[in-house]
Motif scaffolding. Structure first.
Motif, PDB file in Angstrom:
ATOM      1  N   MET A   1     -10.181  -2.768  -6.103  1.00 55.77           N
ATOM      2  CA  MET A   1     -10.310  -2.035  -4.846  1.00 55.77           C
ATOM      3  C   MET A   1      -9.170  -2.376  -3.886  1.00 55.77           C
ATOM      4  O   MET A   1      -8.585  -1.499  -3.267  1.00 55.77           O
ATOM      5  CB  MET A   1     -11.661  -2.338  -4.195  1.00 55.77           C
ATOM      6  CG  MET A   1     -11.863  -1.659  -2.854  1.00 55.77           C
ATOM      7  SD  MET A   1     -11.845   0.143  -2.940  1.00 55.77           S
ATOM      8  CE  MET A   1     -13.399   0.432  -3.794  1.00 55.77           C
ATOM      9  N   ALA A   2      -8.859  -3.671  -3.757  1.00 54.94           N
ATOM     10  CA  ALA A   2      -7.805  -4.081  -2.830  1.00 54.94           C
ATOM     11  C   ALA A   2      -6.452  -3.550  -3.269  1.00 54.94           C
ATOM     12  O   ALA A   2      -5.650  -3.090  -2.445  1.00 54.94           O
ATOM     13  CB  ALA A   2      -7.768  -5.599  -2.714  1.00 54.94           C
ATOM     14  N   ASP A   3      -6.186  -3.610  -4.598  1.00 54.20           N
ATOM     15  CA  ASP A   3      -4.908  -3.103  -5.093  1.00 54.20           C
ATOM     16  C   ASP A   3      -4.804  -1.597  -4.869  1.00 54.20           C
ATOM     17  O   ASP A   3      -3.731  -1.076  -4.549  1.00 54.20           O
ATOM     18  CB  ASP A   3      -4.756  -3.430  -6.579  1.00 54.20           C
ATOM     19  CG  ASP A   3      -4.580  -4.917  -6.823  1.00 54.20           C
ATOM     20  OD1 ASP A   3      -4.180  -5.619  -5.876  1.00 54.20           O
ATOM     21  OD2 ASP A   3      -4.846  -5.367  -7.938  1.00 54.20           O
ATOM     22  N   LYS A   4      -5.919  -0.898  -5.030  1.00 51.80           N
ATOM     23  CA  LYS A   4      -5.939   0.545  -4.796  1.00 51.80           C
ATOM     24  C   LYS A   4      -5.641   0.845  -3.328  1.00 51.80           C
ATOM     25  O   LYS A   4      -4.916   1.795  -3.009  1.00 51.80           O
ATOM     26  CB  LYS A   4      -7.300   1.113  -5.189  1.00 51.80           C
ATOM     27  CG  LYS A   4      -7.404   2.622  -5.090  1.00 51.80           C
ATOM     28  CD  LYS A   4      -8.766   3.115  -5.558  1.00 51.80           C
ATOM     29  CE  LYS A   4      -8.874   4.631  -5.441  1.00 51.80           C
ATOM     30  NZ  LYS A   4     -10.210   5.118  -5.891  1.00 51.80           N
ATOM     31  N   PHE A   5      -6.197   0.033  -2.435  1.00 50.66           N
ATOM     32  CA  PHE A   5      -5.951   0.193  -0.996  1.00 50.66           C
ATOM     33  C   PHE A   5      -4.469  -0.011  -0.696  1.00 50.66           C
ATOM     34  O   PHE A   5      -3.852   0.791   0.021  1.00 50.66           O
ATOM     35  CB  PHE A   5      -6.803  -0.805  -0.217  1.00 50.66           C
ATOM     36  CG  PHE A   5      -6.666  -0.710   1.274  1.00 50.66           C
ATOM     37  CD1 PHE A   5      -7.419   0.205   1.998  1.00 50.66           C
ATOM     38  CD2 PHE A   5      -5.800  -1.539   1.967  1.00 50.66           C
ATOM     39  CE1 PHE A   5      -7.311   0.299   3.378  1.00 50.66           C
ATOM     40  CE2 PHE A   5      -5.682  -1.468   3.344  1.00 50.66           C
ATOM     41  CZ  PHE A   5      -6.441  -0.539   4.054  1.00 50.66           C
ATOM     42  N   CYS A   6      -3.889  -1.076  -1.257  1.00 52.89           N
ATOM     43  CA  CYS A   6      -2.468  -1.352  -1.032  1.00 52.89           C
ATOM     44  C   CYS A   6      -1.600  -0.210  -1.542  1.00 52.89           C
ATOM     45  O   CYS A   6      -0.636   0.196  -0.881  1.00 52.89           O
ATOM     46  CB  CYS A   6      -2.077  -2.654  -1.709  1.00 52.89           C
ATOM     47  SG  CYS A   6      -2.768  -4.142  -0.944  1.00 52.89           S
ATOM     48  N   ASP A   7      -1.949   0.305  -2.725  1.00 51.73           N
ATOM     49  CA  ASP A   7      -1.177   1.408  -3.298  1.00 51.73           C
ATOM     50  C   ASP A   7      -1.262   2.654  -2.416  1.00 51.73           C
ATOM     51  O   ASP A   7      -0.274   3.378  -2.246  1.00 51.73           O
ATOM     52  CB  ASP A   7      -1.678   1.732  -4.705  1.00 51.73           C
ATOM     53  CG  ASP A   7      -1.322   0.651  -5.719  1.00 51.73           C
ATOM     54  OD1 ASP A   7      -0.407  -0.141  -5.435  1.00 51.73           O
ATOM     55  OD2 ASP A   7      -1.960   0.613  -6.788  1.00 51.73           O
ATOM     56  N   LYS A   8      -2.442   2.905  -1.861  1.00 54.23           N
ATOM     57  CA  LYS A   8      -2.628   4.072  -1.004  1.00 54.23           C
ATOM     58  C   LYS A   8      -1.782   3.948   0.257  1.00 54.23           C
ATOM     59  O   LYS A   8      -1.138   4.923   0.690  1.00 54.23           O
ATOM     60  CB  LYS A   8      -4.105   4.215  -0.636  1.00 54.23           C
ATOM     61  CG  LYS A   8      -4.435   5.465   0.170  1.00 54.23           C
ATOM     62  CD  LYS A   8      -5.933   5.616   0.376  1.00 54.23           C
ATOM     63  CE  LYS A   8      -6.271   6.923   1.081  1.00 54.23           C
ATOM     64  NZ  LYS A   8      -7.740   7.104   1.234  1.00 54.23           N
ATOM     65  N   VAL A   9      -1.764   2.769   0.853  1.00 45.63           N
ATOM     66  CA  VAL A   9      -0.964   2.551   2.066  1.00 45.63           C
ATOM     67  C   VAL A   9       0.526   2.630   1.743  1.00 45.63           C
ATOM     68  O   VAL A   9       1.307   3.228   2.491  1.00 45.63           O
ATOM     69  CB  VAL A   9      -1.322   1.210   2.719  1.00 45.63           C
ATOM     70  CG1 VAL A   9      -0.410   0.939   3.914  1.00 45.63           C
ATOM     71  CG2 VAL A   9      -2.784   1.196   3.161  1.00 45.63           C
ATOM     72  N   ARG A  10       0.921   2.029   0.608  1.00 48.17           N
ATOM     73  CA  ARG A  10       2.332   2.086   0.199  1.00 48.17           C
ATOM     74  C   ARG A  10       2.798   3.531   0.035  1.00 48.17           C
ATOM     75  O   ARG A  10       3.873   3.909   0.516  1.00 48.17           O
ATOM     76  CB  ARG A  10       2.526   1.339  -1.121  1.00 48.17           C
ATOM     77  CG  ARG A  10       3.980   1.348  -1.612  1.00 48.17           C
ATOM     78  CD  ARG A  10       4.120   0.796  -3.004  1.00 48.17           C
ATOM     79  NE  ARG A  10       3.877  -0.646  -3.059  1.00 48.17           N
ATOM     80  CZ  ARG A  10       2.811  -1.190  -3.634  1.00 48.17           C
ATOM     81  NH1 ARG A  10       1.875  -0.422  -4.188  1.00 48.17           N
ATOM     82  NH2 ARG A  10       2.655  -2.500  -3.645  1.00 48.17           N
ATOM     83  N   LYS A  11       1.979   4.342  -0.602  1.00 46.55           N
ATOM     84  CA  LYS A  11       2.327   5.748  -0.821  1.00 46.55           C
ATOM     85  C   LYS A  11       2.410   6.510   0.501  1.00 46.55           C
ATOM     86  O   LYS A  11       3.315   7.326   0.699  1.00 46.55           O
ATOM     87  CB  LYS A  11       1.303   6.413  -1.741  1.00 46.55           C
ATOM     88  CG  LYS A  11       1.626   7.857  -2.099  1.00 46.55           C
ATOM     89  CD  LYS A  11       0.605   8.412  -3.077  1.00 46.55           C
ATOM     90  CE  LYS A  11       0.997   9.826  -3.542  1.00 46.55           C
ATOM     91  NZ  LYS A  11       1.164  10.789  -2.452  1.00 46.55           N
ATOM     92  N   PHE A  12       1.468   6.235   1.407  1.00 43.84           N
ATOM     93  CA  PHE A  12       1.473   6.915   2.703  1.00 43.84           C
ATOM     94  C   PHE A  12       2.725   6.561   3.486  1.00 43.84           C
ATOM     95  O   PHE A  12       3.336   7.426   4.122  1.00 43.84           O
ATOM     96  CB  PHE A  12       0.218   6.532   3.496  1.00 43.84           C
ATOM     97  CG  PHE A  12       0.048   7.298   4.774  1.00 43.84           C
ATOM     98  CD1 PHE A  12      -0.445   8.594   4.771  1.00 43.84           C
ATOM     99  CD2 PHE A  12       0.376   6.726   6.002  1.00 43.84           C
ATOM    100  CE1 PHE A  12      -0.605   9.307   5.943  1.00 43.84           C
ATOM    101  CE2 PHE A  12       0.215   7.430   7.183  1.00 43.84           C
ATOM    102  CZ  PHE A  12      -0.279   8.728   7.153  1.00 43.84           C
ATOM    103  N   ILE A  13       3.133   5.303   3.445  1.00 40.57           N
ATOM    104  CA  ILE A  13       4.357   4.868   4.130  1.00 40.57           C
ATOM    105  C   ILE A  13       5.563   5.600   3.560  1.00 40.57           C
ATOM    106  O   ILE A  13       6.421   6.100   4.300  1.00 40.57           O
ATOM    107  CB  ILE A  13       4.529   3.341   4.010  1.00 40.57           C
ATOM    108  CG1 ILE A  13       3.469   2.619   4.854  1.00 40.57           C
ATOM    109  CG2 ILE A  13       5.936   2.913   4.442  1.00 40.57           C
ATOM    110  CD1 ILE A  13       3.440   1.121   4.654  1.00 40.57           C
ATOM    111  N   ALA A  14       5.629   5.680   2.222  1.00 44.08           N
ATOM    112  CA  ALA A  14       6.767   6.330   1.576  1.00 44.08           C
ATOM    113  C   ALA A  14       6.778   7.835   1.833  1.00 44.08           C
ATOM    114  O   ALA A  14       7.823   8.418   2.163  1.00 44.08           O
ATOM    115  CB  ALA A  14       6.738   6.052   0.073  1.00 44.08           C
TER     116      ALA A  14
END
Length: 240
Positions: free
Chosen positions: A1-14
């Motif tokens: 779950m935490a890794d999925k959250f990080c990936d979602k934020v990373r993608k939104f930033i990009a």
């Protein structure tokens, strides 16, 4: 779950070009609440250089000091620099005639802009999330706003970035739980004195109860309005 959250934020930033490179230094606005704690943690996890800024408005007595002390302990544990400032909100209100809410906002942004001008960082990151955006939409709708207001908050406004704008409150809490991170709760959030609180505590839950999925549908509509606003802005720029 935490890794999925990080990936979602990373993608939104990009996707929204919020940070130009990892050479940027980000000033993270930290209240000690769940949203800002998650913001700080995920930005550090993603490898960004951060410095933390905490405002103490001294409006809630011991609770205000509790929040500051929590931020100090959190930043010490995460090995990140913390900057703090004390404000006299009542004096500001008397001088300007502003409401307490607007006075706090003005003081906060004035300080943040000062930090940017001093070169302490070049971006300010704030913890607004999807539900905050829905609340903003309703506040502007009730004021009689047009497209500019109904588009909601932008992922980036000048030097202000909102990396969590596509995440939900439940995703934020799940992320914090998975990382074992605590947070403080502002007791005034349960008071319905302010319009935003009434929307958060009464109106929007009522919509969701009567029309399940309403929050998702409204958030989708806001994204369409934001896309329309970008087209409108681009067209105006071409006409100049």
């Amino acid at each position: 779950m935490a890794d999925k959250f990080c990936d979602k934020v990373r993608k939104f930033i990009a996707d929204n070009y919020l940070v130009s490179s990892h050479g940027d230094k980000i000033i993270v606005g930290l209240s000690g609440g769940a949203d800002s704690v998650a913001l700080l943690s995920v930005m550090l996890e993603l490898g960004y250089e951060c410095v933390v800024a905490h405002c103490n408005f001294h409006l809630r007595g011991d609770e205000s000091m509790r929040d500051e002390n929590f931020c100090r302990e959190l930043c010490h544990g995460l090995s990140v620099e913390l900057l703090t400032v004390d404000f006299d909100v009542n004096t500001r209100c008397k001088q300007t005639g502003e409401s307490v809410e607007m006075a706090c906002r003005g003081l906060r942004y004035d300080w943040w802009n000062g930090l940017l001008n001093k070169g302490i960082g070049n971006l300010i990151a704030v913890g607004h999330h999807r539900e905050d955006n829905v609340e903003t939409f309703f506040l502007n709708l009730l004021r009689g706003s047009g497209l500019v207001g109904l588009k909601g908050m932008q992922p980036r406004t000048f030097n202000i970035i909102r990396p969590l704008l596509d995440t939900t409150k439940s995703e934020i809490i799940d992320y914090l739980d998975s990382r074992g991170l605590g947070y403080v709760t502002d007791s005034t959030n349960s008071s319905n004195e302010f319009k935003r609180n009434r929307l958060r505590n009464i109106v929007i839950p009522g919509f969701e109860k009567e029309f399940p999925g309403a929050m998702d549908a409204i958030a989708t509509s806001i994204s369409y309005l934001y896309d329309n606003y970008k087209l409108y802005s681009d067209y105006r720029s071409e006409l100049r």
